[in-house]
Structures are given as structure tokens and as C-alpha cells.
Enzyme design. Structure first.
Site, mmCIF file in Angstrom:
data_model
loop_
_atom_site.group_PDB
_atom_site.id
_atom_site.type_symbol
_atom_site.label_atom_id
_atom_site.label_comp_id
_atom_site.label_asym_id
_atom_site.label_seq_id
_atom_site.Cartn_x
_atom_site.Cartn_y
_atom_site.Cartn_z
ATOM 1 N N HIS A 60 99.242 11.839 7.022
ATOM 2 C CA HIS A 60 99.088 13.274 6.738
ATOM 3 C C HIS A 60 97.611 13.611 6.984
ATOM 4 O O HIS A 60 96.720 13.019 6.367
ATOM 5 C CB HIS A 60 99.506 13.578 5.295
ATOM 6 C CG HIS A 60 100.961 13.319 5.068
ATOM 7 N ND1 HIS A 60 101.447 12.587 4.010
ATOM 8 C CD2 HIS A 60 102.033 13.705 5.810
ATOM 9 C CE1 HIS A 60 102.768 12.531 4.102
ATOM 10 N NE2 HIS A 60 103.147 13.192 5.180
ATOM 11 N N GLU A 63 94.770 14.234 4.238
ATOM 12 C CA GLU A 63 94.566 13.257 3.158
ATOM 13 C C GLU A 63 93.390 12.372 3.555
ATOM 14 O O GLU A 63 93.548 11.279 4.102
ATOM 15 C CB GLU A 63 95.876 12.495 2.922
ATOM 16 C CG GLU A 63 96.978 13.468 2.495
ATOM 17 C CD GLU A 63 98.330 12.815 2.256
ATOM 18 O OE1 GLU A 63 98.433 11.575 2.303
ATOM 19 O OE2 GLU A 63 99.292 13.573 2.012
ATOM 20 N N HIS A 155 97.564 7.177 1.122
ATOM 21 C CA HIS A 155 97.720 8.640 1.053
ATOM 22 C C HIS A 155 96.915 9.194 -0.120
ATOM 23 O O HIS A 155 96.412 8.437 -0.959
ATOM 24 C CB HIS A 155 99.191 9.009 0.807
ATOM 25 C CG HIS A 155 100.094 8.745 1.970
ATOM 26 N ND1 HIS A 155 100.732 9.744 2.668
ATOM 27 C CD2 HIS A 155 100.466 7.576 2.565
ATOM 28 C CE1 HIS A 155 101.461 9.225 3.631
ATOM 29 N NE2 HIS A 155 101.326 7.911 3.597
ATOM 30 N N GLU A 219 99.103 5.995 -3.247
ATOM 31 C CA GLU A 219 98.481 7.305 -3.497
ATOM 32 C C GLU A 219 97.180 7.064 -4.261
ATOM 33 O O GLU A 219 97.185 6.492 -5.355
ATOM 34 C CB GLU A 219 99.421 8.188 -4.340
ATOM 35 C CG GLU A 219 100.777 8.448 -3.690
ATOM 36 C CD GLU A 219 100.734 9.467 -2.551
ATOM 37 O OE1 GLU A 219 99.688 10.145 -2.392
ATOM 38 O OE2 GLU A 219 101.738 9.566 -1.828
HETATM 39 O O1 LIG Z 1 101.609 15.115 -3.032
HETATM 40 C C1 LIG Z 1 102.604 15.224 -2.331
HETATM 41 O O2 LIG Z 1 103.471 16.086 -2.526
HETATM 42 C C2 LIG Z 1 102.858 14.264 -1.179
HETATM 43 C C3 LIG Z 1 101.927 13.066 -1.087
HETATM 44 C C4 LIG Z 1 102.523 12.144 -0.022
HETATM 45 O O3 LIG Z 1 102.262 12.332 1.134
HETATM 46 N N1 LIG Z 1 103.402 11.233 -0.450
HETATM 47 C C5 LIG Z 1 104.216 10.465 0.453
HETATM 48 C C6 LIG Z 1 105.108 9.544 -0.313
HETATM 49 C C7 LIG Z 1 105.972 8.697 0.614
HETATM 50 C C8 LIG Z 1 106.961 7.791 -0.102
HETATM 51 O O4 LIG Z 1 107.818 8.302 -0.819
HETATM 52 O O5 LIG Z 1 106.880 6.549 0.091
HETATM 53 C C9 LIG Z 1 105.061 11.424 1.296
HETATM 54 O O6 LIG Z 1 105.544 12.420 0.750
HETATM 55 O O7 LIG Z 1 105.217 11.156 2.474
HETATM 56 ZN ZN ZN Z 2 100.621 11.726 2.316
#
Ligand SMILES: O=C(O)CCC(=O)N[C@@H](CCC(=O)O)C(=O)O
Ligand code: ZN
Length: 343
Positions: A60, A63, A155, A219
Site C-alpha cells: 500500500h 504506508e 504495513h 502492522e
Molecule cells: O488499516 C487498515 O484498514 C488496513 C491496513 C492494511 O493494509 N492491512 C492489511 C491486512 C492484510 C491481512 O489481512 O493479512 C490489508 O488490509 O491488506
Molecule cells: Zn497495508
């Protein structure tokens, strides 16, 4: 590496946001530095240790803290300050989105893995990028057998989080969870783990499922613009990664499982239409809990309520595309000894 195209690999990638012709250089210690594409750089040490490590960031584009962290590691390796003793693949995922300061240009890259990039009629840069990133990870891991395979996909979250650093443990299809990986994450300050409830089209699930890698979405804090991240907040994970890269026999200290907070996914809220809305404020932080019966979201006729005591929300985002996850609901869980591997 003065005067080399590698002096600033991130800048080179950002000025060639979707494609860069491969090239190769070597370091005085005999390591080969192979640029495979924009944002994709593989380090092959002359005598590699037994870990094959993928470090991805910027899947992303906005980030930025993980991008800056990986850039610091790469610069330390290229300048000779950090010896690289493991095969290492750096991936700066979405340089075009970085240039625009956005999460995605046309489509969320982290929903396009495990072949999702080829489903349906849509064609766009992110779909092509996902296909190519799959090929690069495949090439990297398939270059040899027998090594421990690791992929940390770094992330930051859109909202603040009650537990600032957390990791998503992709669905294991019943395989045991890794004690040493939990120790690695915990000693890196990532002390909250979400156990995924099923297959996904994320990058970390792709590596875990296809290559048996210990792979995680990690994260590290909240999204901030480039230059506004406080590097001291990432010192613990940066140190762990430096140890992993430079010391073939390094192991994180064993941990007491009680040190880790575990959640399991108990509901997934999927946006169906543009009518979708949440019934809580935009200021609600990740891991905020609600009492049973609370109306969380609605979308036309569909309503989502809290079903279990103390369900907590993570990643709420009403702005996702239709058919995509708009939030995950979590329940506190426990990792019992029978759910863990022997090491
Ligand atoms: O803060 C947020 O809403 C999204 C942060 C983020 O990019 N998280 C990943 C998590 C991926 C996973 O579930 O392994 C995403 O949403 O892609
Ligand atoms: Zn992300």
C-alpha cells in the site's frame, strides 16, 4: 556503492514506477545484488545462511514507515555497514501509489494474490504487478530447497490501534503455529496476533500457502506521510531484522506465551453496495470492543451485530470496493500447546 544506480534504489524505483529493466552489481564481500524489476531487489550472499527472507513494504503506497525501514536496511547492506548473510528479497510493492501518496492507484494490491489478479475482466497496473510479484517470490523461494522460508509483509494501519503493533497470521489449514516466529514477532514489539479464519488473497497468505513460508502481515503503527515517522518506534523490529540478516545462527529469545495477546476472527464484514455504512464513529480505534447486540454496520437489508462478548473491530474502512472486506471482528483467543509446533 558510490556512483551506482543502487545509490538510491527506492528513488530509482519511484522514477520507474511500473517497470525497470533488470541489472546486477556485486558487493566487495562477493554478494550479488540483482535488480529484478522496479522495487524488487534480490541479494545473493557468496555463502548464504539457511534462511530465505522476503521483506515487502509499500504494497500500500501510503504506508511509509515500513518503506523507510526497509530502505534503511538496504542502504546499510549496500554501504557495507550491515553484512547480509541470508538470501534476501526486498520488495517495495507499489512505487506508483507511493508517488501519489495513496493506498492504491486503481485496485488494492493486497487483494490480488493467489491468482486473484487474473479473475474477472479487469486489467490494470496493480493486477500486472501482483502477477509479477508472485513470479518473483516463486523464483526466490524455488531457487533452493531445505532453507527456512520467511516473508514479513510490512504495513501500517489507517486508524490508530489500541495495540499499536500486531500481525495477521495467515490461515494455516490446520498446521501448527510456529513458536519461534511468535518469539520473533513478540521480541520485535509485535505482541498481538490475529489468527486468520480462512484463505485470503493477501501477499502473506500467498507465500505461506504456496511455499510453506512463515509469512505474516505485520502492522507497525499508523499511516504517516514520508518523513513523518518516528524511527525509534520501529527500533525493536529493525534490530531483529538486522540480526536475522547478519547472523545466520541467531534465534530470538524464547517467550512465555502469556506475553502475547491472541485474537481470532469471528466475523468478516463485506461491503455489498454503496449504501454500506458503519454505526460507529470514524475515530474508533482498531481493537475497540463493543457489547453483544451492538449494530455495527448496515448495507441495504443486511445488518451486522456483535454476536460474542467483547468483540473488537479491526481495519474498519467503508471506502473499500464492493465485495471487499470492510472490517474484521475479533474475539480474544488462546494458543494452547497442542496448537503450536515443537520448536
Ligand atoms: O488499516 C487498515 O484498514 C488496513 C491496513 C492494511 O493494509 N492491512 C492489511 C491486512 C492484510 C491481512 O489481512 O493479512 C490489508 O488490509 O491488506
Ligand atoms: Zn497495508
Amino acid at each position: 556503492m558510490n556512483g551506482s544506480r543502487l545509490d538510491d534504489f527506492l528513488a530509482l524505483s519511484r522514477s520507474n514506477p511500473w517497470e525497470l529493466a533488470p541489472f546486477q552489481e556485486s558487493l566487495p564481500d562477493g554478494s550479488q545484488i540483482q535488480v529484478w524489476d522496479t522495487g524488487v531487489l534480490c541479494i545473493e550472499p557468496a555463502v548464504p545462511g539457511n534462511r530465505d527472507l522476503v521483506l515487502s513494504s509499500g504494497i500500500h503506497g501510503n504506508e511509509t514507515a515500513p518503506i523507510e525501514l526497509c530502505e534503511r536496511l538496504l542502504k546499510a547492506i549496500l554501504s557495507g555497514h550491515l553484512p547480509c548473510r541470508q538470501r534476501l528479497l526486498f520488495i517495495f510493492g507499489n512505487p506508483a501509489a507511493m508517488n501519489l501518496g495513496v493506498r492504491e492507484v486503481e485496485e488494492n494490491l493486497n487483494r490480488l494474490f493467489s491468482g486473484a489478479h487474473a479473475r474477472g475482466d479487469k486489467r490494470n497496473h496493480e493486477r500486472e504487478r501482483a502477477a509479477r510479484l508472485e513470479q518473483y517470490v516463486t523464483r526466490f523461494f524455488q531457487a533452493r530447497d531445505g532453507a527456512e522460508r520467511l516473508h514479513y509483509d510490512l504495513h501500517t494501519a489507517i486508524r490508530p490501534s489500541a495495540y499499536e503493533k500486531f500481525a495477521i497470521y495467515p490461515f494455516t489449514h490446520g498446521a501448527p503455529y510456529s513458536r519461534s516466529q511468535l518469539a520473533f514477532l513478540c521480541s520485535a514489539g509485535v505482541d498481538t496476533i490475529l489468527l486468520a479464519h480462512g484463505p485470503t488473497t493477501t501477499f502473506s497468505y500467498f507465500s505461506a500457502r504456496n511455499f510453506g513460508a512463515h509469512a505474516f502481515t505485520v502492522e507497525l503503527g499508523k499511516v504517516m506521510p514520508f518523513g513523518q515517522n518516528d524511527a525509534s518506534r520501529f527500533a525493536a523490529i529493525e534490530l531483529n531484522l538486522e540480526q536475522l540478516i547478519s547472523k545466520p545462527d541467531w534465534q530470538p529469545a524464547a517467550i512465555d506465551l502469556g506475553q502475547i495477546r491472541i485474537f481470532r476472527v469471528c466475523q468478516e464484514i463485506i461491503k455489498q453496495s454503496e449504501q454500506f455504512c458503519f454505526h460507529f464513529a470514524d475515530t474508533v480505534a482498531n481493537f475497540s470492543a463493543f457489547p453483544v447486540g451492538t449494530l455495527l454496520a448496515e448495507d441495504g437489508e443486511q445488518h451486522w451485530f456483535v454476536r460474542e462478548p467483547e468483540e473488537a473491530v479491526v481495519f474498519p474502512n467503508a471506502g473499500v470496493a464492493r465485495g471487499q472486506r470492510a472490517a474484521l471482528m475479533l474475539s480474544a483467543a488462546e494458543l494452547t500447546v497442542d496448537m503450536l509446533d515443537g520448536s
